[in-house]
Enzyme design. Structure first.
Site, short mmCIF file in Angstrom:
data_model
loop_
_atom_site.label_atom_id
_atom_site.label_comp_id
_atom_site.label_asym_id
_atom_site.label_seq_id
_atom_site.Cartn_x
_atom_site.Cartn_y
_atom_site.Cartn_z
N ASP A 129 39.55 42.80 39.80
CA ASP A 129 38.17 43.28 40.06
C ASP A 129 37.77 44.50 39.36
O ASP A 129 38.18 45.64 39.83
CB ASP A 129 37.87 43.25 41.58
N GLU A 179 33.29 45.63 41.30
CA GLU A 179 32.51 45.12 42.61
C GLU A 179 31.30 46.05 43.08
O GLU A 179 31.85 47.22 43.45
CB GLU A 179 33.33 44.72 43.61
N HIS A 197 44.66 42.80 42.22
CA HIS A 197 45.02 42.21 43.18
C HIS A 197 46.26 41.46 42.39
O HIS A 197 46.43 40.93 41.33
CB HIS A 197 44.16 41.02 43.78
N GLU A 231 43.96 38.36 40.23
CA GLU A 231 42.51 38.58 40.16
C GLU A 231 42.48 40.21 39.74
O GLU A 231 43.38 40.97 40.58
CB GLU A 231 41.70 38.36 41.29
#
Ligand SMILES: *[C@@H]1O[C@H](CO)[C@@H](O)[C@H](O)[C@H]1NC(C)=O
Ligand SMILES: *[C@@H]1O[C@H](CO)[C@@H](O)[C@H](O)[C@H]1NC(C)=O
Ligand SMILES: *[C@@H]1O[C@H](CO)[C@@H](O)[C@H](O)[C@H]1NC(C)=O
Ligand SMILES: *[C@@H]1O[C@H](CO)[C@@H](O)[C@H](O)[C@H]1NC(C)=O
Ligand SMILES: *[C@@H]1O[C@H](CO)[C@@H](O)[C@H](O)[C@H]1NC(C)=O
Ligand SMILES: *[C@@H]1O[C@H](CO)[C@@H](O)[C@H](O)[C@H]1NC(C)=O
Length: 449
Positions: A228, A231, A242, A226
């Site tokens: 991101d 966010e 990640h 993942e």
């Protein structure tokens, strides 16, 4: 489970086919969303993409009628005695994007409303066509989008991110999955979520712990790498890659689902300007003014400036009112004065904040780069956080820790904010908008200063 609908629909001949089926009560019409692809020589060209709602948000019902497969007590024991039978007897149906979920598009704008009737939050994916997600090969490329977080208060998260889902939602890999990307199947992320209702073409029946008539957690989780990109709410923002041992979607059980020590680095290596020493960079009236729309640019730099090189750096810029705003520079003892994510930055940050570097343990940027090379699916979501009230993003975390300790303070929100119980009294009603998504070679999606 005596259902008069079964008899009715048998008579009408409305009988499904087989396995994590497709329902036919509500037509599935994917909303259009214009996006742009940019090259140095050709400029930007618009394409007409579509979005699809995550399968987990859909009505799951008997293939023979309207009996719901999930109830407040969990999976219906007749339709779903086990995951395989359940996938055979249960269908995912189409949805009304705007009226049920508050998901609307217009030209190049996507708006996700937080509360719509009884619905709270949503997640959608960008599609290549009606049966496949679009996959982005990000190496040596950049992504730009405009975002409006002005109506997103403390405790909410309007996210734009990439996950290494299968492009067809797992349909070709798992015969139990007949619905595929058309119905938003195959979700995974680096938290290895166990609330996913169908994983690998089977319902997550075993060990299901219902938390409502539509939600719960089973003993399986769905893991994948993942990234991101964004966010955020109007008070805080984080950019967080990640890593996972297997980049691609992988079902976990037992200790392999455990955060950080299982398949995936759940913590990630985050760049949050507030947490990294600039408490006035992003917020209402600040350098990046969250009361107005702005552009977020993210670049994926490789070791040799080609799409076959290794991922070495993730860079960030903002553009607002025509001004390019470089990312804030780190001001924390023990971390270099940088404004991008590299492996050395992650390692210094983890040391300075006295955290274990699970990001590096799962392969660091080189491992993430493999997922970026293969291609990742673009997801958009709006959510609250019943467990931690989003304090990890916008307040002190852990909330009981001394905010003077490096790494604890992440944003200006109070430690008492973000309780989902307060959501009903929020006014004006929260939403996030993402607009003008542009993807292309480095330097083509925005005009550098
Ligand atoms: C079920 O979920 C609830 C809420 O998350 C939790 O408090 C409870 O311990 C869980 N029960 C089991 C058996 O896992
Ligand atoms: C965890 O994953 C490894 C590697 O795939 C596997 O060998 C092991 O059996 C798994 N453990 C559990 C508890 O499922
Ligand atoms: C925060 O960032 C802004 C914009 O780059 C800059 O003007 C300001 O000096 C920074 N503040 C600190 C404390 O680093
Ligand atoms: C990559 O390009 C940048 C300029 O955009 C240059 O400074 C750098 O030396 C190049 N790196 C390699 C390995 O070619
Ligand atoms: C990428 O990294 C690997 C492992 O460190 C190395 O063998 C390879 O030569 C690198 N590739 C490029 C293009 O730099
Ligand atoms: C870094 O932060 C300290 C306070 O923690 C401040 O005194 C100093 O001016 C900041 N440095 C820069 C370059 O902004």
């Amino acid at each position: 489970m005596v259902d008069i609908q079964i008899a009715t629909f048998l008579l009408l001949g409305v009988v499904g086919v087989a396995a994590q089926q497709v329902g036919t009560y509500i037509p599935e019409n994917h909303p259009l969303l214009a996006t742009q692809s940019c090259t140095a020589s050709g400029g930007c060209t618009t394409s007409s993409s579509k979005i699809v709602l995550d399968a987990n948000r859909r009505w799951i019902h008997s293939t023979l009628g309207t009996t719901s497969c999930l109830t407040a007590n969990g999976w219906d024991p007749t339709l779903c005695p086990d995951g395989i039978t359940c996938a055979n007897y249960c269908a995912l149906d189409g949805v009304s994007y705007s009226s049920t979920y508050g998901i609307t598009t217009s030209g190049s704008a996507l708006r996700l409303q937080f509360v719509t009737g009884t619905n709270i939050g949503s997640r959608v994916f960008l599609m290549a066509d009606d049966t496949h997600y679009r996959t982005f090969q990000l190496l040596n490329q950049e992504l730009a989008f405009d975002v409006d977080v002005s109506k997103l208060p403390c405790g909410l998260n309007g996210a734009l991110y990439f996950v290494a889902m299968d492009a067809d939602g797992g349909k070709s890999k798992y015969p139990g999955n007949r619905a595929g990307a058309k119905y938003g199947t195959g979700y995974c992320d680096s938290q290895c979520p166990r609330d996913v209702q169908f994983i690998n073409g089977q319902a997550n029946v075993q060990g299901w712990n219902a938390t409502s008539a539509t939600t719960g957690t089973g003993s399986y989780g769905s893991c994948c790498t993942e990234l991101d990109i964004w966010e955020a709410n109007s008070n805080a923002a984080a950019l967080t890659p990640h890593t996972c041992t297997n980049n691609a979607q992988t079902r976990c059980s037992g200790s392999n689902c455990t955060s950080n020590t299982g398949f995936c680095d759940a913590d990630g290596c985050d760049f949050n300007s507030f947490r990294l020493g600039n408490t006035t960079f992003l917020g209402a009236g600040m350098s990046v003014d969250t009361t107005k729309t702005f552009t977020v640019v993210t670049q994926f730099i490789t070791s040799d400036n080609t799409s076959t090189g290794n991922l070495t750096e993730i860079r960030r810029f903002y553009v607002q009112n025509g001004n390019v705003i470089p990312n804030s520079v780190v001001n924390v003892t023990g971390i270099g004065a940088v404004n991008s994510i590299t492996d050395p930055f992650c390692s210094q940050q983890k040391k300075a904040f006295i955290e274990t570097n699970y990001f590096a343990q799962h392969g660091g940027l080189a491992q993430l780069g493999q997922a970026l090379r293969t291609g990742m699916v673009l997801a958009f979501s709006i959510s609250d956080d019943p467990a931690n009230h989003m304090l990890w993003l916008d307040s002190n975390f852990p909330p009981s820790a001394n905010p003077a300790v490096p790494g604890v303070a992440r944003g200006m929100c109070s430690i008492t904010s973000g309780n989902p119980a307060d959501v009903g009294i929020l006014n004006p009603s929260p939403y996030v908008s993402f607009l003008n998504i542009k993807f292309g070679s480095i330097g083509t999606t925005f005009r550098p200063a």
